[in-house]
Design a protein around this motif. Structure first.
Motif, PDB file in Angstrom:
ATOM      1  N   ARG A  87       1.100  -1.594   0.462  1.00  0.00           N
ATOM      2  CA  ARG A  87      -0.105   0.228   0.288  1.00  0.00           C
ATOM      3  C   ARG A  87       1.192   1.509   0.149  1.00  0.00           C
ATOM      4  NH1 ARG A  87      -5.108  -0.224  -1.047  1.00  0.00           N
ATOM      5  NH2 ARG A  87      -5.452   1.425   0.213  1.00  0.00           N
ATOM      6  N   GLY A  88       0.882   2.078  -1.459  1.00  0.00           N
ATOM      7  CA  GLY A  88       1.560   3.320  -0.911  1.00  0.00           C
ATOM      8  C   GLY A  88       0.431   4.252  -0.838  1.00  0.00           C
ATOM      9  N   GLU A  89       1.015   5.809  -0.694  1.00  0.00           N
ATOM     10  CA  GLU A  89      -0.198   6.973  -0.875  1.00  0.00           C
ATOM     11  C   GLU A  89      -1.466   7.200  -2.163  1.00  0.00           C
ATOM     12  OE1 GLU A  89       2.342  10.501  -3.420  1.00  0.00           O
ATOM     13  OE2 GLU A  89       4.172   9.531  -2.470  1.00  0.00           O
ATOM     14  N   TRP A  90      -0.766   6.686  -2.999  1.00  0.00           N
ATOM     15  CA  TRP A  90      -2.030   6.515  -3.871  1.00  0.00           C
ATOM     16  C   TRP A  90      -3.534   5.108  -4.281  1.00  0.00           C
ATOM     17  CZ3 TRP A  90       2.935   7.897  -6.240  1.00  0.00           C
ATOM     18  CH2 TRP A  90       2.690   8.787  -6.593  1.00  0.00           C
ATOM     19  N   GLY A  91      -2.502   4.496  -3.100  1.00  0.00           N
ATOM     20  CA  GLY A  91      -3.183   3.309  -2.657  1.00  0.00           C
ATOM     21  C   GLY A  91      -2.214   1.401  -2.854  1.00  0.00           C
ATOM     22  N   ARG A  92      -3.182   0.604  -3.401  1.00  0.00           N
ATOM     23  CA  ARG A  92      -2.293  -0.753  -4.017  1.00  0.00           C
ATOM     24  C   ARG A  92      -1.263  -0.611  -4.966  1.00  0.00           C
ATOM     25  NH1 ARG A  92      -6.395  -5.342  -5.951  1.00  0.00           N
ATOM     26  NH2 ARG A  92      -7.573  -4.367  -4.515  1.00  0.00           N
ATOM     27  N   GLU A  93      -0.291  -1.255  -4.677  1.00  0.00           N
ATOM     28  CA  GLU A  93       0.869  -1.097  -5.095  1.00  0.00           C
ATOM     29  C   GLU A  93       1.258  -2.542  -5.446  1.00  0.00           C
ATOM     30  OE1 GLU A  93       3.678   1.223  -3.867  1.00  0.00           O
ATOM     31  OE2 GLU A  93       2.913   3.613  -4.248  1.00  0.00           O
ATOM     32  N   LEU A  94       2.168  -2.770  -6.344  1.00  0.00           N
ATOM     33  CA  LEU A  94       2.323  -3.752  -6.583  1.00  0.00           C
ATOM     34  C   LEU A  94       4.494  -4.260  -6.539  1.00  0.00           C
ATOM     35  CD1 LEU A  94       1.244  -7.596  -7.216  1.00  0.00           C
ATOM     36  CD2 LEU A  94       2.248  -6.147 -10.005  1.00  0.00           C
ATOM     37  N   VAL A  95       4.815  -5.300  -6.256  1.00  0.00           N
ATOM     38  CA  VAL A  95       6.579  -5.557  -6.452  1.00  0.00           C
ATOM     39  C   VAL A  95       6.568  -6.497  -7.025  1.00  0.00           C
ATOM     40  CG1 VAL A  95       8.730  -5.259  -4.950  1.00  0.00           C
ATOM     41  CG2 VAL A  95       6.850  -3.691  -4.134  1.00  0.00           C
ATOM     42  N   ALA A  96       6.962  -6.719  -7.951  1.00  0.00           N
ATOM     43  CA  ALA A  96       7.924  -7.918  -8.267  1.00  0.00           C
ATOM     44  C   ALA A  96       9.391  -8.202  -8.656  1.00  0.00           C
ATOM     45  CB  ALA A  96       7.069  -8.245  -9.918  1.00  0.00           C
ATOM     46  N   ARG A  97       9.694  -9.587  -8.375  1.00  0.00           N
ATOM     47  CA  ARG A  97      10.929  -9.620  -8.100  1.00  0.00           C
ATOM     48  C   ARG A  97      11.940 -10.552  -8.799  1.00  0.00           C
ATOM     49  NH1 ARG A  97      15.620  -9.167  -2.548  1.00  0.00           N
ATOM     50  NH2 ARG A  97      17.358 -10.698  -3.904  1.00  0.00           N
ATOM     51  N   ASN A  98      12.433 -10.409  -9.627  1.00  0.00           N
ATOM     52  CA  ASN A  98      13.344 -12.140 -10.433  1.00  0.00           C
ATOM     53  C   ASN A  98      14.697 -11.683 -10.612  1.00  0.00           C
ATOM     54  OD1 ASN A  98      13.990 -13.774 -12.542  1.00  0.00           O
ATOM     55  ND2 ASN A  98      12.121 -13.092 -13.396  1.00  0.00           N
ATOM     56  N   GLY A  99      15.121 -12.733  -9.375  1.00  0.00           N
ATOM     57  CA  GLY A  99      16.762 -12.804  -9.180  1.00  0.00           C
ATOM     58  C   GLY A  99      17.343 -11.625  -8.474  1.00  0.00           C
ATOM     59  N   ASP A 100      18.210 -10.566  -9.124  1.00  0.00           N
ATOM     60  CA  ASP A 100      18.530  -9.502  -8.403  1.00  0.00           C
ATOM     61  C   ASP A 100      17.892  -8.208  -8.752  1.00  0.00           C
ATOM     62  OD1 ASP A 100      20.119 -10.505  -6.911  1.00  0.00           O
ATOM     63  OD2 ASP A 100      21.638 -10.992  -8.285  1.00  0.00           O
ATOM     64  N   THR A 101      16.524  -8.081  -9.389  1.00  0.00           N
ATOM     65  CA  THR A 101      15.860  -7.526 -10.338  1.00  0.00           C
ATOM     66  C   THR A 101      14.983  -7.415  -9.847  1.00  0.00           C
ATOM     67  OG1 THR A 101      17.422  -7.283 -12.302  1.00  0.00           O
ATOM     68  CG2 THR A 101      15.347  -5.747 -11.849  1.00  0.00           C
ATOM     69  N   VAL A 102      14.240  -5.956  -9.269  1.00  0.00           N
ATOM     70  CA  VAL A 102      12.750  -5.619  -8.411  1.00  0.00           C
ATOM     71  C   VAL A 102      12.400  -4.664  -9.926  1.00  0.00           C
ATOM     72  CG1 VAL A 102      13.582  -4.045  -6.602  1.00  0.00           C
ATOM     73  CG2 VAL A 102      11.145  -5.022  -6.598  1.00  0.00           C
ATOM     74  N   ALA A 103      10.511  -4.784  -9.840  1.00  0.00           N
ATOM     75  CA  ALA A 103       9.902  -3.973 -10.229  1.00  0.00           C
ATOM     76  C   ALA A 103       8.977  -3.338  -9.408  1.00  0.00           C
ATOM     77  CB  ALA A 103       9.570  -4.119 -11.345  1.00  0.00           C
ATOM     78  N   ARG A 104       8.484  -2.236  -9.489  1.00  0.00           N
ATOM     79  CA  ARG A 104       7.451  -1.631  -8.899  1.00  0.00           C
ATOM     80  C   ARG A 104       6.938  -1.139  -9.372  1.00  0.00           C
ATOM     81  NH1 ARG A 104       5.973   0.009  -3.450  1.00  0.00           N
ATOM     82  NH2 ARG A 104       7.761  -1.180  -2.261  1.00  0.00           N
ATOM     83  N   VAL A 105       5.519  -0.957  -9.149  1.00  0.00           N
ATOM     84  CA  VAL A 105       4.525  -0.534  -9.880  1.00  0.00           C
ATOM     85  C   VAL A 105       3.331   0.004  -9.596  1.00  0.00           C
ATOM     86  CG1 VAL A 105       3.024  -1.244 -11.926  1.00  0.00           C
ATOM     87  CG2 VAL A 105       4.314  -3.501 -11.479  1.00  0.00           C
ATOM     88  N   VAL A 106       3.201   1.008  -9.368  1.00  0.00           N
ATOM     89  CA  VAL A 106       2.243   2.476  -9.133  1.00  0.00           C
ATOM     90  C   VAL A 106       1.164   2.570  -9.864  1.00  0.00           C
ATOM     91  CG1 VAL A 106       1.815   4.398  -7.938  1.00  0.00           C
ATOM     92  CG2 VAL A 106       3.836   2.649  -7.199  1.00  0.00           C
ATOM     93  N   GLY A 107      -0.300   2.853  -9.559  1.00  0.00           N
ATOM     94  CA  GLY A 107      -1.099   3.250 -10.723  1.00  0.00           C
ATOM     95  C   GLY A 107      -2.236   4.131  -9.561  1.00  0.00           C
ATOM     96  N   VAL A 108      -2.963   5.343 -10.353  1.00  0.00           N
ATOM     97  CA  VAL A 108      -3.208   6.346 -10.735  1.00  0.00           C
ATOM     98  C   VAL A 108      -4.760   6.798 -11.354  1.00  0.00           C
ATOM     99  CG1 VAL A 108      -3.271   8.628  -9.127  1.00  0.00           C
ATOM    100  CG2 VAL A 108      -1.520   7.033  -9.010  1.00  0.00           C
ATOM    101  N   GLU A 109      -5.672   6.886 -10.293  1.00  0.00           N
ATOM    102  CA  GLU A 109      -6.585   7.260 -11.500  1.00  0.00           C
ATOM    103  C   GLU A 109      -7.498   8.511 -11.392  1.00  0.00           C
ATOM    104  OE1 GLU A 109      -9.643   3.581 -12.344  1.00  0.00           O
ATOM    105  OE2 GLU A 109      -8.926   2.753 -10.936  1.00  0.00           O
ATOM    106  N   GLY A 110      -7.451   8.381 -12.785  1.00  0.00           N
ATOM    107  CA  GLY A 110      -8.022  10.082 -12.816  1.00  0.00           C
ATOM    108  C   GLY A 110      -8.916  10.928 -13.636  1.00  0.00           C
ATOM    109  N   PRO A 111      -9.829  11.897 -14.071  1.00  0.00           N
ATOM    110  CA  PRO A 111     -11.149  11.822 -14.473  1.00  0.00           C
ATOM    111  C   PRO A 111     -10.983  11.127 -16.595  1.00  0.00           C
ATOM    112  CG  PRO A 111      -9.617  13.898 -14.634  1.00  0.00           C
ATOM    113  CD  PRO A 111      -8.865  13.066 -13.702  1.00  0.00           C
ATOM    114  N   ARG A 112     -10.747   9.980 -16.459  1.00  0.00           N
ATOM    115  CA  ARG A 112     -11.028   9.158 -17.743  1.00  0.00           C
ATOM    116  C   ARG A 112      -9.958   8.663 -18.445  1.00  0.00           C
ATOM    117  NH1 ARG A 112     -14.243  14.124 -17.975  1.00  0.00           N
ATOM    118  NH2 ARG A 112     -16.423  12.939 -19.022  1.00  0.00           N
TER     119      ARG A 112
END
Length: 244
Positions: free
Chosen positions: A124-149
Motif C-alpha cells: 500500500r502506497g500513497e495512492w493505494g495498491r502497489e505491486l512489487v515483482a522481483r526476479n533474481g536481483d532485479t525488482v520492479a514496483r508498479v504504481v497506479g493512479v486514476e484520474g478523470p477518464r
C-alpha cells in the motif's frame, strides 16, 4: 527489503470534469487531486521543467537519459527515463469515467508476472495498491493512479540494492506528472498517444534522438521482471469518453 511508502508548458482542455459519486474512490483519485499527478485542467504553475510528450508531461530527474520504445507498427509505446539506479516509466491510459480500472489491472499483472517466475508482493502506497515483482536481483514496483477518464501507471525497475532510492524517484516523478487527456473517445485500456516534441530540452535531446528508430523494431527484453507497456484488451471493455 523494506521501503517507506509515506511518502514548462501546460496544455489546457476545455470542458468540465464529470463529478464522481462520493462512494467511488478509484485508485488515489482524491489524493492526486490535492498532491498530483495532475489533470491538465488543474496543472500547477510551479515552474518545473516538464518534457511534453503529448498525453503526459513528465518532470525528468537531473542527469537522466531518455530512451524511446516504439511499437513494431511505428507509434511510441513509451519513453523510458534512465537514471543510475534503474529505469522509470510513466504512461497514461484511457479509463472509464467511474474509475475502477487499476484494481483489475494490478491483479492481471500479478498473475502474469508470477507465471513468468517473478516473486510478487502487494503493498500500500500513497495512492493505494502497489505491486512489487522481483526476479533474481532485479525488482520492479508498479504504481497506479486514476484520474478523470485516465489512469496513470508508473514503473520503476532496477537492482534490488538501489530499490529504495529508485522507487522514491518514481513517486516524485508521478507526483509531478501532468496528464493531457484528449477530447476523443478511446477504447478503455488504450495507451494515450505519445509524441516527441521538436523542442526537446538540450540536456535530454541527444539520448532521446539516439534511441528513436529509423524503422519499426522490437526492443531487447531486459533482465528481471518485464512490465508490458501495452495493456491487454478485454472484450466488452467499452469506450472511455473524451472531454465534453
Amino acid at each position: 527489503m523494506s521501503e517507506d511508502v509515506r511518502g514548462g508548458r501546460h496544455r489546457h482542455r476545455s470542458g468540465r470534469v464529470a463529478q464522481v459519486p462520493a462512494s467511488a474512490d478509484p485508485a488515489g483519485r482524491r489524493h492526486h487531486q490535492r498532491q498530483g499527478p495532475w489533470d491538465a485542467e488543474h496543472a500547477p504553475r510551479d515552474g518545473r521543467l516538464r518534457l511534453d510528450l503529448g498525453s503526459v508531461q513528465l518532470p525528468i530527474p537531473r542527469g537522466a537519459r531518455l530512451k524511446a520504445e516504439p511499437d513494431p507498427s511505428g507509434p511510441l509505446r513509451a519513453v523510458h527515463v534512465l537514471v543510475p539506479e534503474g529505469r522509470l516509466t510513466v504512461s497514461a491510459f484511457a479509463a472509464p469515467r467511474t474509475g475502477g480500472l487499476w484494481p483489475e489491472l494490478v491483479e492481471e499483472l500479478a498473475a502474469q508476472l508470477q507465471s513468468e517466475g517473478a516473486t510478487i508482493r502487494r503493498d500500500r502506497g500513497e495512492w493505494g495498491r502497489e505491486l512489487v515483482a522481483r526476479n533474481g536481483d532485479t525488482v520492479a514496483r508498479v504504481v497506479g493512479v486514476e484520474g478523470p477518464r485516465w489512469m496513470l501507471r508508473g514503473v520503476g525497475t532496477g537492482p534490488v540494492q538501489h530499490a529504495l532510492k529508485l522507487h522514491g524517484l518514481l513517486r516524485e516523478m508521478i507526483r509531478g506528472t501532468v496528464v493531457a487527456r484528449s477530447s476523443d473517445p478511446l477504447p478503455v485500456r488504450s495507451l494515450l498517444p505519445l509524441e516527441v516534441p521538436e523542442d526537446v530540452p538540450p540536456e535530454f535531446a541527444d539520448s532521446l534522438v539516439e534511441s528513436m528508430p529509423t524503422k519499426p523494431r522490437q526492443i531487447t527484453r531486459p533482465e528481471g521482471p518485464v512490465i508490458p507497456m501495452m495493456l491487454p484488451q478485454r472484450a466488452g471493455a467499452g469506450t472511455s469518453p473524451g472531454r465534453t
